[in-house]
Design an enzyme around this catalytic site. Structure first.
Site, PDB file in Angstrom:
ATOM      1  N   GLY A 249       4.771  70.486  89.969  1.00 20.87           N
ATOM      2  CA  GLY A 249       5.403  71.896  90.310  1.00 20.87           C
ATOM      3  C   GLY A 249       6.146  71.984  91.483  1.00 20.87           C
ATOM      4  O   GLY A 249       6.487  73.140  91.783  1.00 20.87           O
ATOM      5  N   ARG A 331      19.898  74.475  81.213  1.00 19.67           N
ATOM      6  CA  ARG A 331      19.131  75.310  81.723  1.00 19.67           C
ATOM      7  C   ARG A 331      19.653  76.520  82.133  1.00 19.67           C
ATOM      8  O   ARG A 331      18.974  77.676  82.402  1.00 19.67           O
ATOM      9  CB  ARG A 331      18.590  74.445  83.173  1.00 19.67           C
ATOM     10  CG  ARG A 331      17.623  73.074  82.710  1.00 19.67           C
ATOM     11  CD  ARG A 331      17.220  72.682  84.003  1.00 19.67           C
ATOM     12  NE  ARG A 331      16.063  73.441  84.864  1.00 19.67           N
ATOM     13  CZ  ARG A 331      16.340  74.036  86.055  1.00 19.67           C
ATOM     14  NH1 ARG A 331      17.485  73.700  86.541  1.00 19.67           N
ATOM     15  NH2 ARG A 331      15.607  74.861  86.472  1.00 19.67           N
ATOM     16  N   TYR A 335      17.466  79.401  80.770  1.00 18.72           N
ATOM     17  CA  TYR A 335      16.674  80.815  81.990  1.00 18.72           C
ATOM     18  C   TYR A 335      17.201  80.893  82.936  1.00 18.72           C
ATOM     19  O   TYR A 335      16.732  81.064  84.052  1.00 18.72           O
ATOM     20  CB  TYR A 335      15.201  80.110  81.701  1.00 18.72           C
ATOM     21  CG  TYR A 335      15.007  78.615  82.369  1.00 18.72           C
ATOM     22  CD1 TYR A 335      15.074  78.243  83.314  1.00 18.72           C
ATOM     23  CD2 TYR A 335      14.645  77.958  81.240  1.00 18.72           C
ATOM     24  CE1 TYR A 335      14.992  76.866  83.695  1.00 18.72           C
ATOM     25  CE2 TYR A 335      14.509  76.578  81.245  1.00 18.72           C
ATOM     26  CZ  TYR A 335      14.594  76.002  82.565  1.00 18.72           C
ATOM     27  OH  TYR A 335      14.258  74.614  82.918  1.00 18.72           O
ATOM     28  N   CYS A 362      30.976  76.294  72.187  1.00 18.06           N
ATOM     29  CA  CYS A 362      31.166  77.296  71.430  1.00 18.06           C
ATOM     30  C   CYS A 362      30.184  78.408  71.206  1.00 18.06           C
ATOM     31  O   CYS A 362      29.574  78.924  70.604  1.00 18.06           O
ATOM     32  CB  CYS A 362      31.674  76.896  70.011  1.00 18.06           C
ATOM     33  SG  CYS A 362      32.684  78.575  69.088  1.00 18.06           S
TER      34      CYS A 362
END
Length: 435
Positions: A249, A331, A335, A362
C-alpha cells in the site's frame, strides 16, 4: 513539461525515452494504444526494498503483489530478482505456474477462494496460503485430509487501523470484508482451529491496511499491533510466529499534487517498529514480509496513445481524444484516479492550453485526465500517460469490443513483447453461434 520527466528520459531527438528506447520508435513498431514498462525501474525498486531489510539485518521477503500487473514475463522478471509473489486467484496462480515461478515463493490471498483454487495451491505446494475466514479453514482442512497433504498457512487479521486513503482502499479497519477481526476474538479462535490441525503449519499473521498511503504512522501502528497480538498469543498458549507480513500500500506519485516518501522509507519505519516492540516483549524477531505492488509496477509503466479528434466547447473546455481510454485504464472513471501526461514527441514543449483528455469508448465518463496542460496538439501526436503500470492493464476490458493493447518490456534500449495485442478474432474466440 511535467516535473516527472527528467532530462535523462528525453533523448537527443527531444523525444520521450523509456528504458533507453525512443517512445515514437516503439509506437511505430507496435502501434497504439500501447503499454510500456521500463524494466530497470522495476528491478531498482525491488533492490531498494531488499537493501532496507539487509541494512536492518532482518530475515525478509519482498513479495510482489501481482494483482497490480501480472503476466508470464512479469513473474519471470520478479523471480530474476529473487523476490516472491502473492496471487489472489487461480488465474494468477496458473500464470505463475506457466512462468516457471518457484512455488515455494508464492503466497495465495483472497476472501473467497474456491475449492478448485485451494486444490491447485495444495497440489503445487505453494509457499503459503493466507487464510481469510472460517469457511476457508474448513475447506482447506478437508482438502488436506483428502489429499493426505500439508501446507503452510498464515492468518489475515484486521488490526483496526484505517489508512488515510480512498475509502474503497481501506482494508485494515475492523469493518472490512477481509480477514479475522482482532478486537472480537475472531483471530484467536482461528488460531486455535489452525493449530489443532496437524496438516497446517502456522507461519504467522498478515495485515494490509490500505493502498496508495502516504503516511508512515498507520504502518507503524499496524506493525506494533501485530507484534502485540503475537505477544499475547505467546503468553496465552506459547505460540511463536516465524513471519509477520505487513502487506503493502505504499503510495506513489501520479501528479504534482502527490508528495510521497520513497517506498523503502515506509519499510524502514515498519521494520524498526517491529524490532522495537519485539524487543520490549522479549519475543524472537520474526521475518518481515511485505507485499508491494503499485510501488514496483506503477512508476515503471507508461500508456502511449495517438491523438485523434478534438472538440472545443466555447467558454467551457476543449476535449482531446485518444485511441484508448477506460478499456485499458478504468481507474479514472472508476474512482477518479488522476494522472499526468506529456507529448511523447516533445515532452519539454511549453504548455499552451489546458484540455480534457477523453477516451474513445462510448461512455460520457470515459475521461482519462480531467485537466491536462499541454502544448497545442494535432491528430497523430503521441500522448504518454505517466505512472500507469499498476491496475491499468490488470483491470483492462474488452468494453465496446475493443481489443486490449500490447504490453512491451524495455531495458537498455531493447524492447520485448510481453503481451501481444489482441485481435478482432481474439474477441470472438469464445463466442458460440445461435443454434
Amino acid at each position: 513539461m511535467s516535473s516527472d520527466i527528467s532530462q535523462i528520459q528525453i533523448n537527443q531527438a527531444g523525444h520521450l525515452e523509456i528504458g533507453g528506447a525512443d517512445a515514437l520508435d516503439l509506437v511505430k513498431k507496435y502501434k497504439t494504444p500501447l503499454v510500456v514498462y521500463d524494466v530497470s525501474s522495476i528491478r531498482n525498486q525491488i533492490h531498494h526494498f531488499q537493501k532496507v531489510f539487509e541494512d536492518n539485518h532482518v530475515d525478509y521477503a519482498v513479495s510482489y503483489a501481482s494483482k497490480a500487473f501480472a503476466c508470464i514475463a512479469m513473474f519471470q522478471l520478479v523471480n530474476q530478482e529473487n523476490a516472491h509473489i502473492d496471487v489472489v486467484s487461480g488465474g494468477e496462480l496458473y500464470t505463475a505456474i506457466k512462468a516457471g515461478f518457484p512455488m515455494d515463493h508464492v503466497s495465495f490471498h483472497g476472501n473467497n477462494k474456491s475449492v478448485e483454487e485451494l486444490e491447485m495451491a495444495v497440489d503445487h505446494q505453494i509457499g503459503v496460503i493466507i487464510l481469510d475466514n472460517f469457511h476457508e479453514i474448513a475447506l482447506l482442512k478437508q482438502i488436506l485430509k483428502d489429499k493426505d497433504a500439508h501446507i503452510n498457512v498464515m492468518l489475515r487479521v484486521t488490526p483496526g487501523v484505517s489508512a488515510h486513503t480512498h475509502e474503497y482502499d481501506q482494508t485494515g479497519q475492523t469493518d472490512s470484508k477481509f480477514g479475522f477481526d482482532l478486537q472480537s476474538g475472531q483471530a484467536r479462535k482461528a488460531l486455535d482451529e489452525v493449530l489443532a490441525d496437524q496438516r497446517m503449519t502456522m507461519l504467522g499473521i498478515h495485515a494490509h491496511i490500505g493502498s496508495q498511503i502516504f503516511e508512515v504512522k498507520g504502518f507503524e501502528l499496524a506493525a506494533t499491533k501485530l507484534i502485540d497480538t503475537l505477544g499475547q498469543w505467546h503468553k496465552e498458549i506459547g505460540y511463536v510466529a516465524k513471519v509477520v507480513n505487513v502487506g503493502g500500500g505504499f503510495g506513489i506519485r501520479y501528479t504534482e499534487k502527490d508528495d510521497p516518501i520513497a517506498p523503502e522509507m515506509f519499510v524502514d519505519a515498519i521494520v524498526k517498529a517491529i524490532k522495537k516492540r519485539a524487543r520490549e516483549l522479549a519475543l524472537p524477531m520474526p521475518a518481515v514480509w511485505i507485499e508491494p505492488g503499485r510501488s514496483i509496477a506503477g512508476p515503471a509503466g507508461y500508456n502511449l496513445y495517438t491523438v485523434g479528434s478534438r472538440k472545443d466547447v466555447p467558454g467551457i473546455r476543449s476535449y482531446v481524444t485518444v485511441d484508448g481510454g477506460m478499456g485499458d485504464n478504468i481507474r479514472p472513471a472508476l474512482y477518479q484516479a488522476e494522472y499526468d501526461a506529456v507529448l511523447a514527441n516533445d515532452p519539454k514543449a511549453p504548455a499552451k492550453e489546458t484540455v480534457r483528455v477523453a477516451g474513445k469508448y462510448c461512455e460520457s465518463g470515459d475521461i482519462l485526465i480531467q485537466k491536462q496542460a499541454l502544448p497545442q496538439t494535432k491528430p497523430g501526436d503521441v500522448l504518454a500517460m505517466l505512472a500507469t503500470g499498476a491496475y491499468g492493464y490488470a483491470m483492462a476490458s474488452n468494453y465496446n469490443r475493443n481489443p486490449r493493447p500490447a504490453v512491451i518490456f524495455v531495458e537498455n534500449g531493447q524492447d520485448n513483447l510481453a503481451i501481444r495485442r489482441e485481435t478482432f478474432e481474439d474477441l470472438i474466440r469464445l463466442d458460440q453461434p445461435l443454434e
